[in-house]
Design an enzyme around this catalytic site. Structure first.
Site, mmCIF file in Angstrom:
data_model
loop_
_atom_site.group_PDB
_atom_site.id
_atom_site.type_symbol
_atom_site.label_atom_id
_atom_site.label_comp_id
_atom_site.label_asym_id
_atom_site.label_seq_id
_atom_site.Cartn_x
_atom_site.Cartn_y
_atom_site.Cartn_z
ATOM 1 C CG HIS A 143 0.094 0.449 2.730
ATOM 2 N ND1 HIS A 143 -0.005 -0.457 3.310
ATOM 3 C CD2 HIS A 143 0.451 1.573 2.917
ATOM 4 C CE1 HIS A 143 0.389 0.129 4.867
ATOM 5 N NE2 HIS A 143 0.246 1.392 4.418
ATOM 6 C CG ASP A 173 -0.080 -3.986 3.023
ATOM 7 O OD1 ASP A 173 0.278 -3.859 1.334
ATOM 8 O OD2 ASP A 173 -0.126 -3.233 3.375
ATOM 9 N N GLY A 246 3.019 7.223 8.059
ATOM 10 C CA GLY A 246 4.437 6.653 7.501
ATOM 11 C C GLY A 246 5.838 5.467 8.032
ATOM 12 C CB SER A 248 3.184 2.019 6.213
ATOM 13 O OG SER A 248 1.718 2.118 6.650
ATOM 14 N N GLY A 304 -10.807 -23.452 -4.290
ATOM 15 C CA GLY A 304 -11.959 -23.022 -4.950
ATOM 16 C C GLY A 304 -13.217 -23.212 -3.929
ATOM 17 C CB VAL A 305 -13.921 -24.345 -0.862
ATOM 18 C CG1 VAL A 305 -14.444 -25.604 -1.816
ATOM 19 C CG2 VAL A 305 -12.680 -24.813 0.318
ATOM 20 C CD GLN A 306 -18.270 -18.508 -1.615
ATOM 21 O OE1 GLN A 306 -19.269 -18.057 -0.583
ATOM 22 N NE2 GLN A 306 -18.506 -18.538 -2.849
ATOM 23 C CB ILE A 307 -13.705 -22.623 4.645
ATOM 24 C CG1 ILE A 307 -12.924 -21.377 3.791
ATOM 25 C CG2 ILE A 307 -14.048 -23.753 3.624
ATOM 26 C CD1 ILE A 307 -11.212 -21.889 4.773
#
Length: 507
Positions: A143, A173, A246, A248, A304-307
């Site tokens: 960022h 990040d 700052g 970061s 490839g799953v939502q958990i």
């Protein structure tokens, strides 16, 4: 001349004897009170090496490796210091408050005195970073460099070098820059072992808060394994050293001068330091930086799953002995998981024989594998465990714009039915898949568990439902099997699935 009677010497001697006895008695009483042995429990004893209380030796060694990162952008960003927004940046140029608020780079200057609009000049953002090699590789936050057009590294002694962006990883990040300077060897630091760091250990943060390069603060590790909702791989170290805008991308050092974390976020209702900051652990940063250095990007395995979390209620409803693992709320269409046969309602309990404790741990475990790797996924389904072979995909190829919403057909209105004892009113959905909750009694167990009007009950204990009677039949079946709760699969208006265990009401 006064003469003394014969009785006066006797009286004087008597008074003297009384006074002497009083003094002696007082001394005796005081001696008894002060010398009596007191009985206490043994205090806590901690044997620790004695050391001088100071960080100057560490700071003097590591400071030359810590840099300020200045980022030029083609247009002024909407936020200062790598994503921190200023509510005053759009004040008119002649506004009197202009003199009290700084420029985007943190220097306290009266912006209104510049005859040119800030939009007419390149904007500047600043953060921190540190060298990890003598040939000029610099670690910072994603960022900090996001949307940058030009990058300048400012050394501890004030010298400046142009840098190029090697790669970024938005999910953690992190970003990697490279300074090319002929015949120059940079002072650099190395990553330490954050697994060996304990809560209470000292940490020293060095960085560029508010544009004040070379600032040093110290504190302790105040917690580990923090999930702050930044992404699926959250595992932050929490530190109480003063970290501000700052900082970061700057390093958090242990007392051995090794980097144990990369400062990336703060918790601050006011925008200033309140003693809660978060750092990316060195073990995570080291792996990501290595991949950025070698490939310019980070490739992760993709299931490839939502958990979701497995609560005690869900474990009880499914017959799991422990509330651990990750329940599959939905396998995405045409993914490695769906192609291998992983289904909604499965609880993933292991990967290649290693136990899965939580959804967050599963995400990190899968991400550690390279795309194309064959893994064995252990799932708990219908009361039994089974192993499913899955060839992982590439997370980078995931289409973020894919929508799970499916068009719903138009149907005729249907009178709602009441699930007696559960405080819910339901009606069949228009597309015939599930029943829609139209009303929830606020004093019911359903409301307590999070049922809301508009939710669609897709299945109960793994059985698809299309009517109130289907729901009742699935609940009765669970009760006959000795379950104290029934597992509801709910879908909200956005198409997102979740599982809720609802205690079975005895009639």
């Amino acid at each position: 001349m006064r003469t003394e009677t014969s009785s006066q010497p006797k009286r004087n001697k008597f008074l003297a004897a009384i006074l002497a006895a009083g003094v002696a008695g007082g001394a005796l009483s005081a001696g008894v009170l002060s010398n009596a042995p007191a009985v206490y429990a043994e205090p806590v004893q901690v044997e620790a090496p004695q050391q001088s209380f100071g960080f100057a030796d560490v700071v003097s060694k590591v400071s030359p490796a810590v840099v300020s990162v200045r980022v030029s952008q083609s247009a002024e960003p909407a936020a200062d210091f790598g994503g921190m927004a200023s509510p005053f940046e759009n004040l008119p140029e002649d506004h009197p408050l202009r003199r009290f608020f700084g420029t985007p780079d943190g220097n306290q200057m009266p912006r209104g005195l510049n005859p040119r609009s800030p939009r007419d000049r390149p904007s500047i953002g600043q953060g921190s970073g540190f060298f990890i090699s003598e040939d000029g590789y610099v670690v910072t936050n994603n960022h900090v460099v996001d949307n940058g057009a030009k990058y300048t590294v400012v050394m501890d002694d004030g010298s400046e070098y142009e840098a190029k962006l090697i790669g970024t990883d938005e999910r953690t990040d992190l970003a990697l820059l490279k300074v090319d300077a002929k015949n120059t060897k940079f002072t650099y630091v190395e990553f330490g072992d954050d697994d060996a760091v304990r809560v209470g250990d000292w940490v020293v943060a060095v960085g560029n808060p508010f544009g004040l390069g070379g600032s040093v603060t110290a504190g302790i590790i105040s917690a580990r394994g923090r999930d702050i909702g930044a992404g699926p791989y959250d595992d932050f170290l929490q530190i109480d050293a003063a970290v501000n805008r700052g900082n970061s991308g700057g390093p958090a050092f242990g007392l051995d001068g090794k980097v144990i974390g990369v400062n990336t976020a703060i918790f601050s209702p006011s925008g200033g330091n309140v003693g809660i900051a978060f750092a990316i652990p060195a073990s995570v940063a080291q792996d990501v930086v290595r991949s950025l250095r070698e490939n310019g990007s980070v490739e992760r395995g993709w299931l490839g799953v939502q958990i979701g979390e497995v609560s005690d209620d869900i474990a009880e409803a499914l017959g799991l002995s422990n509330a651990q693992g990750a329940i599959v709320t939905l396998p995405d269409n045409e993914t490695p998981a769906s192609r291998a046969g992983i289904e909604t309602g499965d609880v993933i309990t292991g990967v290649n024989g290693e136990a899965v404790e939580s959804p967050r741990e599963l995400a990190r475990m899968i991400a550690d594998y390279s795309p194309g790797t064959d893994v064995e996924i252990t799932v708990f389904r219908d009361g039994d465990s089974e192993t499913i072979d899955v060839t992982l995909g590439n997370l980078n190829s995931l289409d973020e714009a894919a929508s799970l919403d499916e068009p719903r057909g138009q149907g005729s209105p249907v009178d709602p039915s009441t699930l007696s004892g559960y405080g819910m009113t339901v009606t069949p959905s228009e597309d015939g898949e599930g029943v829609v909750v139209t009303d929830v009694d606020p004093d019911s167990s359903a409301a307590e568990k999070g049922f809301e009007a508009g939710d669609t009950i897709v299945a109960v204990n793994g059985s698809n439902v299309a009517s109130q009677s289907d729901v009742r039949a699935a609940i009765d079946a669970a009760s006959k099997n000795g379950r104290r709760a029934a597992l509801f699969q709910l879908r909200n208006a956005d198409g997102q699935n979740r599982f809720v265990a609802l205690p079975i009401e005895k009639s």
